[in-house]
Design a protein around this motif. Structure first.
Motif, PDB file in Angstrom:
ATOM      1  N   THR A  88       0.843  -1.208   0.000  1.00 27.03           N
ATOM      2  CA  THR A  88       0.000   0.000   0.000  1.00 27.03           C
ATOM      3  C   THR A  88       0.872   1.249   0.000  1.00 27.03           C
ATOM      4  N   ARG A  89       2.000   1.209   0.755  1.00 25.30           N
ATOM      5  CA  ARG A  89       2.923   2.357   0.762  1.00 25.30           C
ATOM      6  C   ARG A  89       3.537   2.547  -0.627  1.00 25.30           C
ATOM      7  N   ALA A  90       3.863   1.428  -1.297  1.00 26.52           N
ATOM      8  CA  ALA A  90       4.438   1.536  -2.639  1.00 26.52           C
ATOM      9  C   ALA A  90       3.435   2.154  -3.617  1.00 26.52           C
TER      10      ALA A  90
ATOM     11  N   MET B  11       1.084   4.252  -2.808  1.00 24.82           N
ATOM     12  CA  MET B  11       0.994   5.676  -2.499  1.00 24.82           C
ATOM     13  C   MET B  11       2.185   6.434  -3.062  1.00 24.82           C
ATOM     14  N   LEU B  12       3.385   5.785  -3.029  1.00 23.16           N
ATOM     15  CA  LEU B  12       4.570   6.421  -3.589  1.00 23.16           C
ATOM     16  C   LEU B  12       4.422   6.598  -5.113  1.00 23.16           C
ATOM     17  N   SER B  13       3.864   5.570  -5.797  1.00 21.87           N
ATOM     18  CA  SER B  13       3.668   5.704  -7.256  1.00 21.87           C
ATOM     19  C   SER B  13       2.681   6.816  -7.578  1.00 21.87           C
ATOM     20  N   GLU B  14       1.659   6.975  -6.732  1.00 22.27           N
ATOM     21  CA  GLU B  14       0.710   8.074  -6.953  1.00 22.27           C
ATOM     22  C   GLU B  14       1.416   9.421  -6.879  1.00 22.27           C
ATOM     23  N   ARG B  15       2.262   9.585  -5.861  1.00 26.19           N
ATOM     24  CA  ARG B  15       2.924  10.876  -5.683  1.00 26.19           C
ATOM     25  C   ARG B  15       3.961  11.131  -6.773  1.00 26.19           C
ATOM     26  N   LEU B  16       4.670  10.055  -7.217  1.00 28.90           N
ATOM     27  CA  LEU B  16       5.618  10.231  -8.310  1.00 28.90           C
ATOM     28  C   LEU B  16       4.903  10.606  -9.615  1.00 28.90           C
TER      29      LEU B  16
ATOM     30  N   ARG C 190      10.485  20.903  -9.434  1.00 32.90           N
ATOM     31  CA  ARG C 190       9.102  21.021  -8.937  1.00 32.90           C
ATOM     32  C   ARG C 190       8.600  19.690  -8.386  1.00 32.90           C
ATOM     33  N   GLY C 191       8.934  18.596  -9.072  1.00 29.37           N
ATOM     34  CA  GLY C 191       8.480  17.301  -8.583  1.00 29.37           C
ATOM     35  C   GLY C 191       9.180  16.874  -7.312  1.00 29.37           C
ATOM     36  N   VAL C 192      10.508  17.124  -7.247  1.00 25.10           N
ATOM     37  CA  VAL C 192      11.240  16.731  -6.030  1.00 25.10           C
ATOM     38  C   VAL C 192      10.787  17.561  -4.848  1.00 25.10           C
ATOM     39  N   ARG C 193      10.544  18.833  -5.072  1.00 31.84           N
ATOM     40  CA  ARG C 193      10.112  19.702  -3.967  1.00 31.84           C
ATOM     41  C   ARG C 193       8.766  19.282  -3.401  1.00 31.84           C
ATOM     42  N   GLY C 194       7.877  18.822  -4.234  1.00 32.24           N
ATOM     43  CA  GLY C 194       6.573  18.432  -3.736  1.00 32.24           C
ATOM     44  C   GLY C 194       6.440  16.968  -3.371  1.00 32.24           C
ATOM     45  N   LEU C 195       7.526  16.192  -3.457  1.00 33.12           N
ATOM     46  CA  LEU C 195       7.447  14.755  -3.160  1.00 33.12           C
ATOM     47  C   LEU C 195       7.590  14.521  -1.655  1.00 33.12           C
ATOM     48  N   ARG C 196       6.716  13.740  -1.044  1.00 37.56           N
ATOM     49  CA  ARG C 196       6.788  13.309   0.372  1.00 37.56           C
ATOM     50  C   ARG C 196       6.707  11.798   0.404  1.00 37.56           C
ATOM     51  N   TRP C 197       7.633  11.199   1.156  1.00 40.06           N
ATOM     52  CA  TRP C 197       7.657   9.736   1.266  1.00 40.06           C
ATOM     53  C   TRP C 197       6.495   9.288   2.141  1.00 40.06           C
ATOM     54  N   PRO C 198       5.670   8.334   1.718  1.00 37.37           N
ATOM     55  CA  PRO C 198       4.533   7.902   2.544  1.00 37.37           C
ATOM     56  C   PRO C 198       4.994   7.152   3.801  1.00 37.37           C
TER      57      PRO C 198
END
Length: 866
Positions: free
Chosen positions: A25-27, A29-34, A82-90
């Motif tokens: 589930t965490r993975a 969520m990470l794919s969604e954010r990427l 922009r993508g790295v700045r808005g990325l948060r690890w779940p």
């Protein structure tokens, strides 16, 4: 055992077992954010890859490529930051909350809860353990939560889909190998290390339909290329390392340097193309010439019954004929210069007509027919020279040999129509013929012999045209006035040729002549059908006229005439069968047999007697109505004749009355109507009639008397219309409508007579007579329909076949003792379709084995016969 089971359902144990579910589930969520953070970046990368695979960098200048590279790099770095700045690890807690939200009752949250009251009593503790165990069982059913990768809210224009589509197109039509060529644009790059390279394409003209060829794949030697092939060669690497030398373009003037990065030229002649430098190659070019198209006339011109010229021709070209024209010029040297053609012709442009091309199929070689109507052209029936020209896509033209023949056009069988058409041609030939044309037209219209003009309207139109021509000629006839007179003369010639539709016998003769002419000229199926329909209608009108005259003769003899023993009787069905046979023979191409059958039909029509029912007692209301309308028509004809004679005397006041054609309304030696003075009967012969005419010469005609008689005739028609049978039927209503139009026309004629406008009165009277004839035809059809429905038999009147008995099926016996169908049963446009349907039905029934053998044998005999 109980403590062990409870320990297995403890929150710690349950969450430990769900570790892999929480991790997936965490993975997700990470794919969604990427995806949401970096979709602009990978979309940009897809677009860049597609452009490189398609080789767009090869078609653009180095500056443009470098500028696009800088922009792409800047945009890529911006999207990455922009993508790295808005990325948060779940976190694990976020994954638990996502997973717990998908389970009923949120069991994972319950497993981490503690009771609010830490009761020490055993029942409360056991109740809490049972609740925890139930939640643990629900938690063990948890499955990883699927990620939500939808980003349509972030990309409302679907840019990511466009980028993916561009990549798919590049994979289909591009090459991955082209991506490496971009390194050659960098200074000191891989291209410089590997040496100079080149690419080339050979693109034939589009109209040849040949594909583009890749020059790099062509082996050295001889290449055959169509003339006009576009050659494009691109040079990469160090400037001047490669150069192009060619001798096929025949270029002159200022030329680009041989080492230019892009070389474009067109193949115009044989020669060679050479790449000079490392890896250079050489080809000998053999040009495939594009020959001019060819066109030729394949047969003599033909003329249809309507006067259209049909000129067959054939055309061919290397690739395709794109157009062409037929140029027709007057062969003045071959013209017989006499009569109206003796004058010097006015300058006139050649006739130009586009040649037809096939709608579908190959245009490289085809046969077609040029169909044009030149009946109204001044060169009709005169010697002309015809030249056909064809053109291809390259702009080349080819011409056929000049053909010389008389320009085909419509023929006029009526002498007066032919004379008017000839005068029209003379007037268009030269305006100097205006005096001669007016003189001849005046001679034709002065005291015309009987039969020259079939109607008063045509004579009046000729006189009006003559007067207008003389007025124009007196003030220097202009081109516009000349064309106006020519158009009026053409309409008059058509009117004289077609004639009055009420003259059934003349119309029948003309229909037979046109059909015979069509047989000789090999008319088309459409032309045959049209001429046969005209013949059918003319035959019906002729039979009705014969029937009317036969009734009048019997009434005059106060009894019914007996037919001779050897006399032949023909009904409408017999004639229809004969005409169907003629049309069938013509459609099959058996023109000789069709011509013989047409001659037999003409002989029968000349000698036949119409079989009609004799009135054994009192006439039926339908017969009385028909006779009353016939009398009204004759009286209207008499009034029109009188008005015409009055108008004729206005044109020529000193003309002697009684000798010209159509003199049926005023006094004179041959007149049959009232006298000019309104007192005589006009029936006298010799001296009496002549004295009456001479005594009243120069007196004004009494148009008021004509108007009163026209009014009385109109009132009589209204009475007949009110008493006419057939109400409620389609034919009866049509007859009433026709009589209503006749009444309105009579009223217009009456007003014109009171206003001393004789020309308008004659026109309105002609309309009234035509409406009367149409009403009589409709009434005849209504009576025939009534007979078919048994109406006439119930009234005790004889039927339309001479009172002969009908067979048990209600059919009339034919002239040879055979039973015939009802009149006009198989008339109309669907007769042949209906015949085909009947034959198909007979064939179907004859092939059914379950039918009795006697019936199948009968059906086979029918098929053998038809």
């Amino acid at each position: 055992m109980g403590s062990t089971a409870i320990s297995e359902r403890s929150p710690e144990t349950t969450l430990k077992r769900l570790g892999w579910v929480i991790g997936l589930t965490r993975a997700g969520m990470l794919s969604e954010r990427l995806t949401r953070g970096f979709w602009p970046l990978w979309s940009l990368l897809l677009v860049i890859a597609a452009a490189l695979m398609l080789g767009l960098h090869d078609t653009l200048s180095v500056e443009v490529v470098w500028g696009a590279a800088v922009l792409s790099l800047g945009a890529g770095l911006w999207f990455l930051w922009r993508g790295v700045r808005g990325l948060r690890w779940p976190t694990r807690a976020e994954a638990l909350a996502r997973l717990d939200a998908t389970l009923p009752g949120r069991p994972l949250q319950t497993l981490s809860d503690q009771p609010a009251m830490r009761a020490q009593d055993d029942p409360a503790r056991r109740l809490w353990q049972v609740h925890q165990a139930r939640m643990a069982a629900r938690a063990r059913a948890a499955r990883p939560v699927s990620p939500d990768l939808r980003i349509s809210r972030l990309d409302p224009f679907g840019l990511r889909h466009m980028a993916l589509l561009a990549l798919l197109v590049a994979l289909l039509f591009g090459s991955v190998n082209r991506v490496g060529t971009v390194a050659g644009m960098a200074p000191g790059g891989a291209a410089q290390a590997a040496g100079p390279v080149w690419e080339g394409w050979l693109e034939p003209p589009a109209y040849t339909g040949l594909p583009t060829r890749y020059l790099n794949d062509q082996p050295e030697g001889t290449l055959e290329l169509p003339v006009g092939t576009q050659v494009t060669i691109r040079l990469y690497g160090e400037a001047g390392a490669l150069s192009v030398s060619e001798t096929v373009s025949d270029r002159v003037g200022e030329l680009p340097p041989a080492s230019a990065p892009v070389q474009d030229f067109t193949v115009a002649s044989d020669g060679e193309v050479q790449l000079i430098g490392p890896g250079g190659r050489e080809w000998q070019i053999a040009v495939i010439p594009d020959r001019a198209p060819q066109v030729e006339i394949t047969g003599p011109p033909e003329t249809s019954g309507r006067g259209e010229m049909s000129l067959p021709f054939a055309a061919r070209d290397d690739y395709a004929v794109t157009g062409g024209e037929a140029v027709i010029s007057l062969d003045l040297g071959a013209v017989e210069r006499r009569h109206g053609l003796r004058a010097e012709p006015e300058p006139r442009e050649d006739i130009t007509a586009e040649i037809p091309l096939p709608i579908t199929g190959d245009r490289a070689e085809f046969e077609e027919v040029l169909i044009e109507d030149f009946s109204q052209h001044p060169w009709a029936h005169l010697p002309v020279e015809v030249t056909l020209r064809a053109e291809d896509a390259a702009g080349q033209t080819g011409a056929a040999a000049v053909a010389r023949f008389d320009l085909p056009a419509r023929r006029f069988f009526d002498p007066a129509a032919a004379a008017v058409a000839e005068m029209r041609r003379d007037l268009l030939w030269s305006r100097e013929n205006a005096g001669r044309v007016s003189q001849i037209l005046r001679a034709i219209s002065h005291r015309p012999e009987e039969g020259l003009f079939r109607s008063e309207t045509s004579y009046l139109r000729l006189r009006v045209i003559l007067r207008r021509l003389e007025n124009y000629a007196a003030h220097d006839l202009s081109r516009a006035q000349r064309d106006e007179i020519a158009a009026a003369l053409w309409d008059l010639a058509i009117l004289l040729e077609e004639g009055d539709l009420g003259d059934a016998l003349e119309r029948l003769r003309r229909a037979q002549d046109r059909l015979s002419e069509a047989m000789k000229n090999g008319a088309s199926d459409e032309e045959i059908a049209r001429l046969m329909q005209d013949l059918r209608e003319a035959t019906q009108d002729y039979m009705r006229e014969l029937a009317r005259r036969d009734r009048e003769e019997r009434d005059g003899e106060d009894g019914e005439r007996q037919l001779s023993e050897n006399a032949m009787q023909l009904n409408q069905n017999d004639l229809q069968r004969m005409m169907d046979r003629i049309q069938e023979l013509m459609e099959q191409g058996r023109m000789a047999e069709a011509q013989q059958a047409l001659e037999e039909l003409q002989q029968l029509l000349d000698n036949m007697q119409i079989a009609e029912g004799g009135a054994q007692g009192q006439q039926s209301p339908g017969q009385e109505a028909m006779e009353g309308l016939a009398d009204t028509l004759r009286e209207q004809q008499g009034l029109s004749d009188e008005a015409f004679r009055d108008l004729q005397e206005q044109f020529n006041p000193n003309a002697q009355s009684g000798q010209s054609q159509g003199n049926e309304g005023r006094s004179g030696g041959d007149g049959r109507g009232q006298s000019h003075d309104g007192t005589g009967s006009g029936e006298g012969e010799g001296q009496e009639g002549q004295q009456g005419a001479e005594g009243q010469q120069g007196a004004e005609p009494d148009e008021g008397a004509l108007a009163d008689r026209q009014e009385a005739l109109r009132r009589e028609l209204e009475r007949q219309r009110g008493n006419m049978p057939g109400a409620g039927t389609q034919e009866g209503d049509a007859a009433r409508e026709s009589l209503d139009r006749a009444g309105r026309a009579m009223e217009g004629a009456e007003e014109a007579l009171r206003g001393d406008d004789l020309a308008e009165a004659i026109d309105r009277q002609a309309e009234a007579m035509e409406a009367l004839r149409e009403g009589m035809r409709n009434l005849d059809e209504a009576l025939a329909q009534q007979q078919q429905n048994g109406g006439q038999g119930q009234q005790g009147t004889a039927d339309a076949d001479g009172g002969q008995a009908r067979d048990p099926l209600g059919r009339n016996p034919g002239s040879r003792g055979l039973s015939g169908s009802e009149d006009e049963l198989l008339q109309g446009e669907d007769v042949y379709r209906r015949a085909r349907d009947l034959l198909d039905e007979i064939r179907r029934r004859a092939g059914e084995s379950d039918r009795p053998e006697e019936e199948r044998e009968y059906l086979r005999r029918l098929l053998d016969r038809f």
